[in-house]
Design a protein around this motif. Structure first.
Motif, mmCIF file in Angstrom:
data_model
loop_
_atom_site.group_PDB
_atom_site.id
_atom_site.type_symbol
_atom_site.label_atom_id
_atom_site.label_comp_id
_atom_site.label_asym_id
_atom_site.label_seq_id
_atom_site.Cartn_x
_atom_site.Cartn_y
_atom_site.Cartn_z
ATOM 1 N N GLN A 26 0.814 -1.223 0.000
ATOM 2 C CA GLN A 26 0.000 0.000 0.000
ATOM 3 C C GLN A 26 0.842 1.267 0.000
ATOM 4 O O GLN A 26 0.379 2.341 -0.366
ATOM 5 C CB GLN A 26 -0.923 0.001 1.217
ATOM 6 C CG GLN A 26 -2.152 -0.856 0.981
ATOM 7 C CD GLN A 26 -2.934 -1.084 2.241
ATOM 8 O OE1 GLN A 26 -2.451 -0.778 3.323
ATOM 9 N NE2 GLN A 26 -4.131 -1.621 2.107
ATOM 10 N N ALA A 27 2.084 1.117 0.448
ATOM 11 C CA ALA A 27 2.941 2.305 0.496
ATOM 12 C C ALA A 27 3.548 2.620 -0.875
ATOM 13 O O ALA A 27 4.204 3.639 -1.029
ATOM 14 C CB ALA A 27 4.054 2.097 1.529
ATOM 15 N N THR A 28 3.311 1.759 -1.877
ATOM 16 C CA THR A 28 3.865 2.001 -3.215
ATOM 17 C C THR A 28 3.294 3.291 -3.798
ATOM 18 O O THR A 28 2.094 3.536 -3.707
ATOM 19 C CB THR A 28 3.512 0.831 -4.160
ATOM 20 O OG1 THR A 28 3.872 -0.390 -3.526
ATOM 21 C CG2 THR A 28 4.249 0.959 -5.480
ATOM 22 N N ARG A 29 4.179 4.091 -4.353
ATOM 23 C CA ARG A 29 3.700 5.341 -4.957
ATOM 24 C C ARG A 29 2.868 5.020 -6.195
ATOM 25 O O ARG A 29 3.133 4.060 -6.912
ATOM 26 C CB ARG A 29 4.884 6.221 -5.351
ATOM 27 C CG ARG A 29 5.633 6.795 -4.168
ATOM 28 C CD ARG A 29 6.982 7.274 -4.648
ATOM 29 N NE ARG A 29 6.833 8.093 -5.839
ATOM 30 C CZ ARG A 29 7.006 9.410 -5.853
ATOM 31 N NH1 ARG A 29 7.352 10.036 -4.752
ATOM 32 N NH2 ARG A 29 6.848 10.096 -6.962
ATOM 33 N N LEU A 30 1.892 5.898 -6.442
ATOM 34 C CA LEU A 30 0.973 5.659 -7.546
ATOM 35 C C LEU A 30 1.714 5.597 -8.890
ATOM 36 O O LEU A 30 1.446 4.730 -9.728
ATOM 37 C CB LEU A 30 -0.094 6.762 -7.575
ATOM 38 C CG LEU A 30 -1.157 6.624 -8.667
ATOM 39 C CD1 LEU A 30 -1.886 5.283 -8.555
ATOM 40 C CD2 LEU A 30 -2.158 7.773 -8.603
ATOM 41 N N ASP A 31 2.683 6.501 -9.101
ATOM 42 C CA ASP A 31 3.362 6.491 -10.400
ATOM 43 C C ASP A 31 4.229 5.242 -10.550
ATOM 44 O O ASP A 31 4.451 4.753 -11.657
ATOM 45 C CB ASP A 31 4.171 7.778 -10.641
ATOM 46 C CG ASP A 31 5.076 8.114 -9.492
ATOM 47 O OD1 ASP A 31 5.093 7.357 -8.505
ATOM 48 O OD2 ASP A 31 5.784 9.144 -9.572
ATOM 49 N N ASP A 79 -7.901 1.699 -10.181
ATOM 50 C CA ASP A 79 -8.731 2.532 -9.290
ATOM 51 C C ASP A 79 -8.862 1.882 -7.918
ATOM 52 O O ASP A 79 -8.800 2.551 -6.887
ATOM 53 C CB ASP A 79 -10.131 2.724 -9.895
ATOM 54 C CG ASP A 79 -10.101 3.607 -11.140
ATOM 55 O OD1 ASP A 79 -9.049 4.261 -11.368
ATOM 56 O OD2 ASP A 79 -11.111 3.628 -11.882
ATOM 57 N N ALA A 80 -9.036 0.556 -7.921
ATOM 58 C CA ALA A 80 -9.183 -0.157 -6.648
ATOM 59 C C ALA A 80 -7.903 -0.041 -5.818
ATOM 60 O O ALA A 80 -7.940 0.141 -4.597
ATOM 61 C CB ALA A 80 -9.517 -1.624 -6.902
ATOM 62 N N PHE A 81 -6.747 -0.125 -6.525
ATOM 63 C CA PHE A 81 -5.472 0.021 -5.823
ATOM 64 C C PHE A 81 -5.374 1.402 -5.174
ATOM 65 O O PHE A 81 -4.990 1.539 -4.006
ATOM 66 C CB PHE A 81 -4.300 -0.189 -6.800
ATOM 67 C CG PHE A 81 -2.962 0.226 -6.248
ATOM 68 C CD1 PHE A 81 -2.288 -0.578 -5.329
ATOM 69 C CD2 PHE A 81 -2.376 1.441 -6.613
ATOM 70 C CE1 PHE A 81 -1.069 -0.194 -4.814
ATOM 71 C CE2 PHE A 81 -1.160 1.834 -6.095
ATOM 72 C CZ PHE A 81 -0.505 1.007 -5.196
ATOM 73 N N SER A 86 -5.322 4.899 -0.434
ATOM 74 C CA SER A 86 -5.649 6.091 0.357
ATOM 75 C C SER A 86 -6.369 5.715 1.644
ATOM 76 O O SER A 86 -6.112 6.310 2.680
ATOM 77 C CB SER A 86 -6.464 7.083 -0.476
ATOM 78 O OG SER A 86 -7.607 6.439 -0.982
ATOM 79 N N ALA A 87 -7.225 4.707 1.610
ATOM 80 C CA ALA A 87 -7.896 4.297 2.854
ATOM 81 C C ALA A 87 -6.890 3.682 3.814
ATOM 82 O O ALA A 87 -6.697 4.160 4.937
ATOM 83 C CB ALA A 87 -9.009 3.306 2.535
ATOM 84 N N GLY A 88 -6.189 2.652 3.330
ATOM 85 C CA GLY A 88 -5.248 1.933 4.192
ATOM 86 C C GLY A 88 -4.071 2.802 4.576
ATOM 87 O O GLY A 88 -3.660 2.832 5.733
ATOM 88 N N GLY A 89 -3.562 3.555 3.609
ATOM 89 C CA GLY A 89 -2.384 4.387 3.869
ATOM 90 C C GLY A 89 -2.659 5.414 4.943
ATOM 91 O O GLY A 89 -1.908 5.543 5.902
ATOM 92 N N GLU A 90 -3.783 6.114 4.805
ATOM 93 C CA GLU A 90 -4.142 7.124 5.803
ATOM 94 C C GLU A 90 -4.264 6.466 7.169
ATOM 95 O O GLU A 90 -3.788 6.959 8.164
ATOM 96 C CB GLU A 90 -5.486 7.767 5.446
ATOM 97 C CG GLU A 90 -5.405 8.753 4.301
ATOM 98 C CD GLU A 90 -4.922 10.105 4.748
ATOM 99 O OE1 GLU A 90 -5.509 10.668 5.681
ATOM 100 O OE2 GLU A 90 -3.942 10.586 4.160
#
Ligand code: DAH
Length: 336
Positions: A26-31, A79-81, A86-90
Motif C-alpha cells: 500500500q505504500a507504493t507510490r501511484l506512479d 482505481d481499486a489500488f 488512500s484508505a489503508g495508507g491514511e
C-alpha cells in the motif's frame, strides 16, 4: 488468430494486471504502480489491439468488445489500488494513541521575569519606576556622574558614539541625574533599561544588555539605609536563609562605593558560594550638585545590577547568547 485464443489472452492479461496490483504494497507510490502496470500492458495490450485485424471478420465484433472490457478491467484494478492505498495508507499514518500537540504557550523572557520580580520587591519597599533615554549625552552618561573628562570608559573602544556628543548609554546611572532634575526629594526610584558597550558577543558578554538602577535620595539618608534595603531585597529575592556581604568597590559617582555579594548555589555541585550581585554606594556630592541639589542638605544611595547575570545564575544558563537567540525551545522552559 482464433477468437478463443484472443479471448483467452485478454482474460490472462486482465488477471495478471489484477494480480500485479493486488500484490503491491500500500505504500507504493501511484506512479510506481502505474509504471509496473505499463510494463505489463506495453507488449500484451498493444499486441491484442493489433491482433484484432488478423481475426476473421465475423469474430472482430466479439474480440473488440473483449478488448474494451479488458481496458476497463485494468483501469478498475488500478482505481481499486488507489482507493485501497488512500484508505489503508491514511489509516496507517494516523495514530490515535499519539498525544495531541498542545497549543504553543508564549512566555516572558527570563530576563524580564527577573526584572519584574525585582521591581515588585522594590515596589513593596516604596520605590517607583523611572525611565531615561538610551541615546544619551556625554554629560549625563559621564560628566554629571563625576567621571573626569579623560576617564578610560569614554574611549572609542568602550562606548558606542552616535555623534559628537551623543552616545548609546553605557549604564542606567544617567537616569539618576535625570530623575533628580525632574522630581524633588524624597526620591526612591528603580530604573530598568537597555545599555550598550562596545563588547564582543561571546558566552559572557553582550554588546547590549539590561541593567537595573536604584536610587534613594532624601534628607538624612545614610549607609545604614543602603545596607538594610539591599539586604532585605536579597532576602526576598534569594530566600531568607541566604547571607549577604558588602565589600569596598569604586565607581566615580558614589563615595563610598561598595559591592554586594550573595551566597548562591550555581547548581554545579559545589554548593553555596559568594557571587557579586550589584555595585552600590552613597551618591557622590558632585552628582547631587550636578542635578541641582544641595549636597549639604540631601544625601542618598544608589545601586546598579545586571538582571541577565542574575537570570543566568538563577536558571542555570551558561551562555549569555541564549538570552538573545529567540529559540522557542529555550524560551518555552520559562512559560508558567
Ligand atoms: N553604573 C555601574 C556600571 O554600569 C553600576 C553601578 C554601580 C550603579 C554602583 C550604581 C552604583 O548606581 O551605585 O557598572
Amino acid at each position: 488468430m482464433q477468437l478463443s485464443d484472443y479471448l483467452a489472452q485478454a482474460d490472462a492479461l486482465a488477471h495478471d494486471a489484477r494480480t500485479l496490483l493486488d500484490a503491491l504494497d500500500q505504500a507504493t507510490r501511484l506512479d510506481d504502480a502505474k509504471g509496473q502496470l505499463n510494463a505489463l500492458k506495453d507488449e500484451r495490450l498493444v499486441a491484442l489491439q493489433g491482433a484484432l485485424r488478423s481475426l476473421a471478420a465475423e469474430d472482430r465484433r466479439a474480440a473488440g468488445i473483449a478488448f474494451n472490457t479488458l481496458k476497463t478491467t485494468i483501469q478498475e484494478s488500478l482505481d481499486a489500488f488507489v482507493a485501497r492505498q488512500s484508505a489503508g495508507g491514511e489509516g496507517q499514518r494516523f495514530d490515535a494513541t499519539m498525544p495531541a500537540r498542545r497549543g504553543w504557550q508564549g512566555s516572558l523572557h527570563p530576563v524580564t521575569l527577573v526584572i519584574d520580580e525585582i521591581c515588585d520587591i522594590f515596589r513593596e519597599l516604596g520605590f517607583t519606576i523611572a525611565l531615561g533615554p538610551e541615546a544619551e549625552t556625554e554629560r549625563y552618561n559621564f560628566g554629571a556622574l563625576n567621571f573626569p573628562p579623560d576617564h578610560p570608559a569614554m574611549e572609542l573602544h568602550d562606548t558606542l558614539y552616535l555623534g559628537d556628543d551623543t552616545l548609546l548609554r553605557t549604564h542606567t546611572s544617567p537616569v539618576q541625574v535625570r530623575t533628580l532634575q525632574q522630581f524633588a526629594p524624597p526620591v526612591r526610584v528603580l530604573a530598568p533599561g537597555q545599555v550598550y558597550r562596545r563588547d564582543f558577543f561571546d558566552a559572557t558578554h553582550a554588546p547590549a544588555f539590561m541593567q537595573l538602577e536604584g536610587l534613594a535620595v532624601d534628607e538624612g539618608i545614610s549607609f545604614v539605609d543602603l545596607k538594610a534595603t539591599l539586604a532585605e531585597f536579597a532576602r526576598r529575592f534569594y530566600g531568607a536563609s541566604r547571607r549577604v556581604r558588602f565589600g569596598p568597590s569604586y565607581f566615580p559617582f558614589v563615595e563610598p562605593g561598595a559591592q554586594m555579594d550573595v551566597e548562591v548555589d550555581l547548581n554545579d555541585g559545589k554548593g553555596l558560594r559568594w557571587v557579586e550581585i550589584l555595585g552600590c554606594g552613597m551618591v557622590h556630592p558632585n552628582v547631587l550638585e550636578a542635578a541641582g541639589l544641595d549636597s549639604e542638605r540631601f544625601t542618598g544611595w544608589a545601586f546598579g545590577m545586571g538582571p541577565a547575570r542574575i537570570a543566568m545564575s538563577r536558571y542555570d544558563i551558561h551562555d549569555i547568547r541564549q538570552l538573545y537567540d529567540s529559540d522557542v525551545r529555550f524560551l518555552e522552559q520559562f512559560a508558567r
